[in-house]
Design a protein around this motif. Sequence first.
Motif, short mmCIF file in Angstrom:
data_model
loop_
_atom_site.label_atom_id
_atom_site.label_comp_id
_atom_site.label_asym_id
_atom_site.label_seq_id
_atom_site.Cartn_x
_atom_site.Cartn_y
_atom_site.Cartn_z
N GLY A 7 48.67 27.89 50.41
CA GLY A 7 49.17 27.81 51.59
C GLY A 7 50.41 26.58 51.62
O GLY A 7 50.36 25.86 50.62
N SER A 8 50.89 26.39 52.75
CA SER A 8 51.96 25.28 52.94
C SER A 8 51.80 24.31 54.10
O SER A 8 52.90 23.72 54.08
CB SER A 8 53.37 25.80 52.73
OG SER A 8 53.64 26.69 53.58
N GLY A 9 50.93 24.59 54.72
CA GLY A 9 50.91 23.91 56.03
C GLY A 9 50.12 22.73 56.38
O GLY A 9 49.27 22.07 55.14
N GLY A 10 49.80 22.15 57.33
CA GLY A 10 48.96 20.81 57.84
C GLY A 10 47.51 21.32 57.24
O GLY A 10 46.80 20.48 56.89
N SER A 26 38.63 17.67 39.52
CA SER A 26 39.48 17.00 38.72
C SER A 26 40.86 17.38 38.81
O SER A 26 41.73 16.28 38.43
CB SER A 26 39.06 17.34 37.23
OG SER A 26 39.26 18.80 36.86
N LYS A 27 41.11 18.38 39.37
CA LYS A 27 42.44 18.85 39.49
C LYS A 27 42.68 19.77 40.83
O LYS A 27 41.99 20.72 40.84
CB LYS A 27 42.96 19.55 38.30
CG LYS A 27 44.58 20.21 38.28
CD LYS A 27 45.60 18.84 38.07
CE LYS A 27 46.91 19.40 38.17
NZ LYS A 27 47.85 18.43 37.96
N ILE A 28 43.68 19.43 41.64
CA ILE A 28 44.04 20.60 42.63
C ILE A 28 45.47 20.96 42.52
O ILE A 28 46.62 20.30 42.30
CB ILE A 28 43.89 19.49 44.04
CG1 ILE A 28 42.72 19.17 44.05
CG2 ILE A 28 44.16 20.66 45.13
CD1 ILE A 28 42.29 18.02 45.42
N TYR A 29 45.65 22.35 42.67
CA TYR A 29 47.03 23.01 42.85
C TYR A 29 47.12 23.47 43.99
O TYR A 29 46.19 23.85 44.81
CB TYR A 29 47.09 24.09 41.62
CG TYR A 29 47.19 23.90 40.21
CD1 TYR A 29 48.06 23.20 39.54
CD2 TYR A 29 45.90 23.86 39.54
CE1 TYR A 29 48.09 22.93 38.35
CE2 TYR A 29 45.67 23.66 38.39
CZ TYR A 29 46.93 23.10 37.59
OH TYR A 29 46.69 22.78 36.25
N CYS A 30 48.40 23.30 44.45
CA CYS A 30 48.72 23.88 46.06
C CYS A 30 49.84 24.82 45.77
O CYS A 30 50.82 24.44 45.44
CB CYS A 30 48.85 22.77 46.88
SG CYS A 30 48.75 23.62 48.67
N ALA A 41 47.89 16.94 45.12
CA ALA A 41 47.78 18.08 44.38
C ALA A 41 49.20 18.24 43.72
O ALA A 41 50.16 17.53 43.94
CB ALA A 41 47.68 19.26 45.30
N GLU A 42 49.13 19.30 42.71
CA GLU A 42 50.46 19.60 42.22
C GLU A 42 50.69 21.11 42.70
O GLU A 42 50.07 21.67 43.07
CB GLU A 42 50.13 19.98 40.50
CG GLU A 42 51.31 20.46 39.88
CD GLU A 42 51.22 20.66 38.48
OE1 GLU A 42 51.68 21.76 37.79
OE2 GLU A 42 50.23 20.15 37.84
#
Length: 417
Positions: A7-10, A26-30, A41-42
Motif C-alpha cells: 500500500g501507499s497511504g497513511g 530486521s527489514k521492512i519493504y513497502c 522501510a525500503e
Amino acid sequence: MKVLVIGSGGREHALCHKLSESKRVSKIYCAPGNGGTLQVAENVNINPKDIDLLLDFAINKDIDLTVVGPEDPLVNGIVDRFNEKGLKIFGPNKKGAILEGSKIISKGFMEKYNIPTGKYKVFKEAKAAISFLDSLNYPIVIKADGLCAGKGVIICKTKEEGIKAIEDIMVDKKFGLSGEEILIEEFLEGTETSLLCFVSNENIIPMESARDYKKIFEGDKGPNTGGVGCFSPNPVMTDKLKEEIEKSILKNIKIGFKNEDIDFRGILFIGLMLTADGPKVLEFNVRFGDPETEVVLPRLENDIVDIFEKTMDGSLKEEDLKWTDKKCVTVVLTSKGYPVEYEKGKEITENEELDKDIILFHNGTKVEDGKLLTNGGRVLSVTALGDTLKEAREKVYKNIDKIKCDDLCYRKDIGII
C-alpha cells in the motif's frame, strides 16, 4: 524477520512505523510506499493490485510476513495466492473479503443474520431505480455495489440528486463495473463511530474505538472525503454500548461466519451509526481504516508482529491486547480542492522544527530529486498522544503551522467534543 507492507497511504505508513518498533523485524519493504515510509522501510515500485509481481517479490526476497493495507488485493484473492505458496500473509481470504468487495452481499449477510442495519433495496437497472425514488423520504443513500476507492457512497437530499447519482453510476459508468448494481438505503441519523476488530478463529476482538471525520469542512459540512481527521478513544463507546454491540452485532457476525464457513482471519472494520434505536451497521471493511489506523496503532503497547501472528494462527485473546490510557489525535492536511480537483507536485518543507512527540504520517507524498512533494488529495497526518484529548489536539495544531507547503488545507475542529 523481513516484512512486506502493501500500500501507499497513511495507513501503510502507520503500519510500517509500528512494525519498525518491533525487535523481531530486521527489514521492512513497502510496495509502493510513499515519501514517509522511506524513513522506516525500503520502497518497492510494485502496484498493490499486481498480485503476481508481489508474490514473486515475496518469494525472491524470502519475506517472512506480508501485511496487506488496501482492500483491492484482498478482494482479488491475494491471501489465497500467498497461502497456496506457503507464505504468511495478514488479511482475510477472498471469501471473507467479499464483505467489502460487494455491498449487496454484505447487506444480505447482515439481513440474514439479524445484524441491525438500514433498510435497503437493490437495483440492476437505472430506470427502475429512478422510479423507486418517488416513494421515498429524503435524504437517502445510494451506493455502487463494488469497490470505488471510497467514493461510491452518495447522500442525496432530493429526488433530483438521487436521479443524478443513479445516472452517474449506472448510465455514465462513473465507477465502471462496480456500478452495474446499486443499493438505495435509508439514511440513518445519529452519531457515527468506527470499530476496528481483530478476527481470529471466530473470535472478534475489538480494538480501542475511534471517531473519524468524513466531511471536508468544519462543522461537518461539504462533501465526503476519505477521512480528514480522527481521534481515539471515542467517548461515546461506553461499557454499556460495548455490551450492546457485542450482543446485537458481534455475536451475530460470529454466527454468520460459522454458518457460511468463512474462515476470517484479519481485520474487520465495522462502521457504526449510533441511532435512537441502538447501534446499526453502516458498512463492513476488511482492513485497517485510514485515518483510524493513525490514532489506534500509536495506542497499542504490544509488539504488533506477535498480534498479527496470533490472529493468523487463531490463538489471539482479548487479554493479549494492551492499550495505553493516553489519547491520540490526528489531523489530515489535504491538497487544496480535495476531494474534487487538486494539484500534485507541491514541495513540502517540514519536519526539523516539529516537536519530538509529534508523529508525522505521510498519506500522499513522494520524494523526487531529493525534494518531498505532494502526491495525493490527503497529504500528511499530523499525530500526537496526550494525557487528555485536549492536550493531544493542542500538540497537533501547535505543530501544523511548522509544515510549509503551498495550498495545504485542514479542519480546525478535529477532536473538539
